[in-house]
Design a protein around this motif. Structure first.
Motif, PDB file in Angstrom:
ATOM      1  N   PHE A  18      90.720  14.568 -20.099  1.00 39.88           N
ATOM      2  CA  PHE A  18      89.920  15.090 -21.206  1.00 39.88           C
ATOM      3  C   PHE A  18      90.787  15.926 -22.150  1.00 39.88           C
ATOM      4  O   PHE A  18      90.737  15.761 -23.374  1.00 39.88           O
ATOM      5  N   THR A  19      91.620  16.796 -21.579  1.00 39.73           N
ATOM      6  CA  THR A  19      92.487  17.658 -22.385  1.00 39.73           C
ATOM      7  C   THR A  19      93.446  16.822 -23.233  1.00 39.73           C
ATOM      8  O   THR A  19      93.673  17.126 -24.409  1.00 39.73           O
ATOM      9  N   VAL A  20      93.993  15.751 -22.630  1.00 39.02           N
ATOM     10  CA  VAL A  20      94.914  14.874 -23.367  1.00 39.02           C
ATOM     11  C   VAL A  20      94.202  14.211 -24.545  1.00 39.02           C
ATOM     12  O   VAL A  20      94.750  14.126 -25.652  1.00 39.02           O
ATOM     13  N   ALA A  24      95.112  14.595 -28.385  1.00 39.79           N
ATOM     14  CA  ALA A  24      95.411  13.405 -29.196  1.00 39.79           C
ATOM     15  C   ALA A  24      94.638  13.451 -30.510  1.00 39.79           C
ATOM     16  O   ALA A  24      95.150  13.017 -31.551  1.00 39.79           O
ATOM     17  N   ASN A  25      93.421  13.988 -30.477  1.00 36.99           N
ATOM     18  CA  ASN A  25      92.636  14.128 -31.709  1.00 36.99           C
ATOM     19  C   ASN A  25      93.350  15.026 -32.711  1.00 36.99           C
ATOM     20  O   ASN A  25      93.491  14.663 -33.874  1.00 36.99           O
ATOM     21  N   GLY A  32      96.089  12.480 -41.102  1.00 34.20           N
ATOM     22  CA  GLY A  32      94.880  12.054 -41.806  1.00 34.20           C
ATOM     23  C   GLY A  32      93.726  11.832 -40.844  1.00 34.20           C
ATOM     24  O   GLY A  32      93.749  12.323 -39.713  1.00 34.20           O
ATOM     25  N   GLN A  33      92.724  11.097 -41.299  1.00 34.64           N
ATOM     26  CA  GLN A  33      91.530  10.835 -40.479  1.00 34.64           C
ATOM     27  C   GLN A  33      91.890   9.960 -39.274  1.00 34.64           C
ATOM     28  O   GLN A  33      92.394   8.853 -39.460  1.00 34.64           O
ATOM     29  N   VAL A  38      89.902   7.101 -31.250  1.00 38.04           N
ATOM     30  CA  VAL A  38      90.532   8.369 -30.852  1.00 38.04           C
ATOM     31  C   VAL A  38      89.495   9.492 -30.921  1.00 38.04           C
ATOM     32  O   VAL A  38      89.402  10.328 -30.015  1.00 38.04           O
ATOM     33  N   VAL A  39      88.685   9.486 -31.995  1.00 39.36           N
ATOM     34  CA  VAL A  39      87.673  10.534 -32.178  1.00 39.36           C
ATOM     35  C   VAL A  39      86.695  10.555 -31.013  1.00 39.36           C
ATOM     36  O   VAL A  39      86.332  11.619 -30.505  1.00 39.36           O
ATOM     37  N   TYR A  40      86.291   9.358 -30.538  1.00 39.26           N
ATOM     38  CA  TYR A  40      85.268   9.299 -29.488  1.00 39.26           C
ATOM     39  C   TYR A  40      85.846   9.258 -28.077  1.00 39.26           C
ATOM     40  O   TYR A  40      85.091   9.312 -27.106  1.00 39.26           O
ATOM     41  N   SER A  41      87.190   9.171 -27.942  1.00 37.96           N
ATOM     42  CA  SER A  41      87.789   9.043 -26.607  1.00 37.96           C
ATOM     43  C   SER A  41      87.487  10.216 -25.661  1.00 37.96           C
ATOM     44  O   SER A  41      87.442  10.002 -24.453  1.00 37.96           O
TER      45      SER A  41
END
Ligand code: HEM
Length: 67
Positions: A18-20, A24-25, A32-33, A38-41
């Motif tokens: 979870f921390t990774v 990554a986010n 950029g966006q 990645v956003v939902y991982s």
């Protein structure tokens, strides 16, 4: 190894995953966006943390089945 001990290990290691994903986010945001995956991982590991964490919370109250 008892069921509760392996669940504690699972919770422990999912917390690292979870921390990774959160890191990554932030890392991809520097460029950029970030892409949607990645956003939902973090959501899957967060959900698994919630389920295993609630079980860990309930463990001390389930005194008869000593885990
Ligand atoms: C999402 C809801 C979560 C719940 C309900 C929850 C609940 C718990 C509970 C009840 C414990 C056991 C405490 C004890 O009696 O010793 C625990 C341990 C722990 N939690 Fe969570 N937790 C959650 C999320 C997280 C997150 C987001 C992280 C870190 C990213 C995390 C990392 C840990 C770690 C490292 C332990 C210690 C595991 C060990 O004993 O080796 N948890 N959690």
């Amino acid at each position: 190894m008892s069921w509760s001990k392996s669940l504690r290990q699972i919770h422990r290691w999912i917390s690292i995953i979870f921390t990774v994903t959160v890191a990554a986010n932030f890392a991809t945001m520097a460029f950029g966006q970030p892409p949607a995956w990645v956003v939902y991982s973090p959501l899957l590991p967060l959900f698994l943390l919630l389920v295993s964490g609630l079980y860990l919370f309930a463990l001390p109250y389930m005194v008869k089945s000593s885990g």
